[in-house]
Design a protein around this motif. Structure first.
Motif, PDB file in Angstrom:
ATOM      1  N   HIS A 111       0.829  -1.212   0.000  1.00 22.98           N
ATOM      2  CA  HIS A 111       0.000   0.000   0.000  1.00 22.98           C
ATOM      3  C   HIS A 111       0.866   1.266   0.000  1.00 22.98           C
ATOM      4  O   HIS A 111       1.831   1.361   0.755  1.00 22.98           O
ATOM      5  N   ARG A 265     -18.552   1.829   6.613  1.00 26.32           N
ATOM      6  CA  ARG A 265     -17.338   1.348   5.934  1.00 26.32           C
ATOM      7  C   ARG A 265     -17.392   1.835   4.482  1.00 26.32           C
ATOM      8  O   ARG A 265     -18.399   1.655   3.800  1.00 26.32           O
ATOM      9  N   SER A 267     -15.631   2.149   0.559  1.00 23.45           N
ATOM     10  CA  SER A 267     -14.678   1.674  -0.449  1.00 23.45           C
ATOM     11  C   SER A 267     -14.691   2.637  -1.619  1.00 23.45           C
ATOM     12  O   SER A 267     -15.756   3.088  -2.050  1.00 23.45           O
ATOM     13  N   ARG A 269     -12.980   3.482  -5.635  1.00 22.21           N
ATOM     14  CA  ARG A 269     -12.199   3.052  -6.800  1.00 22.21           C
ATOM     15  C   ARG A 269     -12.205   4.192  -7.807  1.00 22.21           C
ATOM     16  O   ARG A 269     -13.171   4.947  -7.852  1.00 22.21           O
ATOM     17  N   GLY A 285      -6.900   4.901   3.797  1.00 16.37           N
ATOM     18  CA  GLY A 285      -5.819   4.902   2.816  1.00 16.37           C
ATOM     19  C   GLY A 285      -5.978   3.762   1.849  1.00 16.37           C
ATOM     20  O   GLY A 285      -7.086   3.273   1.636  1.00 16.37           O
ATOM     21  N   HIS A 287      -4.532   2.556  -2.040  1.00 15.74           N
ATOM     22  CA  HIS A 287      -3.766   2.808  -3.260  1.00 15.74           C
ATOM     23  C   HIS A 287      -4.363   4.020  -3.968  1.00 15.74           C
ATOM     24  O   HIS A 287      -5.462   4.447  -3.636  1.00 15.74           O
TER      25      HIS A 287
END
Ligand code: AMP
Ligand code: MN
Ligand code: MN
Length: 314
Positions: A111, A265, A267, A269, A285, A287
């Motif tokens: 990461h 939570r 996520s 992209r 954090g 990528h």
């Protein structure tokens, strides 16, 4: 700073008792890389345990040594144990497994947001998966990779680069995957296990897709996993992200998932935007093109905060 490759091997060979763990809500990379490392260390007749402070999706149960995965409460350690932390940036990502790390710690991770916390580390943000790092280490160390570890490592690499479709897929990623297939990994069987869903889950997809929302002139797509929607999907919602990010014209895709009335939570992209920076705003954090965080707010409030930060960034 990274230890040398030989020093990493020396550390692993030196210890007789080793605990291996990775981040909470373990994904294919977390599970595959821990089980492959377990396989090798176990073959050296060490006392090795694999711990996750979370339920592991049973779709991974075809992997050898899946049954070896334990919960923190089942394990006792002391400071003579080495803890190996795979695919995780810091101890806070381990949940209660962190309480079992009483001795020295080795961190192998990829990461960009790694916190450089361990006694020894080997961090490669240029690699697509922790499994890609482990494959590279095994090959460099001249350790023959058994077919079962190759399956676990192939699963780790393939899941983290979207089966070689994401921008983190490099020539090196493909060469490592090639070496794993040469060592006996089964790409077809791995895909069959990961793609298989019950008819009910397949039909639930129709319901889930109805809940995708677009923002920011359709450059942003999001999906909120409310408790109601999770009656269709179950707890393991990671596989739905692809449908959100594949919508034509979408740059940033996100999901928000209900954990409790005060915990959500997230996520993220993206195709071009730095979502690691967006996740960092909320203490998370990952990528540049795939990141996550947990927000101490309700699902609705967290969704608003996330959309606001994304719209600032695009
Ligand atoms: P996810 O959306 O949970 O699949 O996470 C995307 C990527 O970001 C994965 O590589 C995670 O390990 C990483 N990640 C997720 N949440 C965090 C966090 N709170 N801190 C650091 N990295 C994270
Ligand atoms: Mn992971
Ligand atoms: Mn990973």
């Amino acid at each position: 700073m990274n230890s040398s490759i030989q020093e990493i091997r020396h550390v692993l060979e030196q210890y007789d008792r080793i605990m291996i763990t990775a981040h909470v809500s373990p994904d294919g990379d977390a599970i595959g890389s821990t089980l492959a490392l377990y396989g090798w260390l176990h073959s050296l007749h060490k006392e090795v345990v694999v711990v996750f402070d979370d339920d592991v999706d049973e779709k991974f149960n075809f992997l050898q040594d899946y049954e070896a995965i334990q919960k923190p409460e089942d394990i006792q350690t002391d400071d003579s144990w080495l803890t190996v932390v795979l695919d995780a940036t810091d101890m806070n990502r381990l949940g209660h497994a962190a309480d079992l790390a009483k001795g020295k710690i080795l961190n192998i991770d990829h990461h960009i947001s790694n916190q450089h916390f361990a006694d020894w580390e080997y961090i490669r943000p240029d690699f697509a998966a922790a499994g890609e790092i482990l494959t590279y280490l095994f090959l460099t160390w001249n350790i023959p990779i058994e077919a079962a570890w190759a399956d676990a490592l192939y699963l780790a690499v393939a899941t983290d680069c979207g089966f070689f479709k994401f921008s983190n897929t490099t020539g090196h990623t493909l060469r490592m995957a090639g070496a794993l297939v040469d060592a006996g990994a089964h790409p077809n069987i791995i895909s069959e296990h990961l793609d298989a869903r019950s008819l009910a889950k397949m039909q639930a997809l129709g319901e889930v897709l109805q809940h995708i929302e677009l923002f920011g002139s359709n450059a942003v797509a999001g999906l909120a996993f409310t408790p109601e929607l999770m009656q269709y999907t179950g707890e393991h919602t990671g596989s739905y992200m692809d449908y959100v990010r594949n919508i034509k014209g979408v740059d940033v895709a996100f999901t928000v998932k209900f954990v409790s009335d005060t915990e959500t939570r997230v996520s993220l992209r993206s195709k071009t935007v730095d979502v690691n920076a967006i996740a960092a705003v909320f203490g998370g954090g990952g990528h540049v093109r795939a990141a996550g965080c947990t927000i101490a707010s309700s699902l609705e409030d967290a969704k608003k905060m996330v959309v606001k930060e994304i719209l600032k960034a695009i």
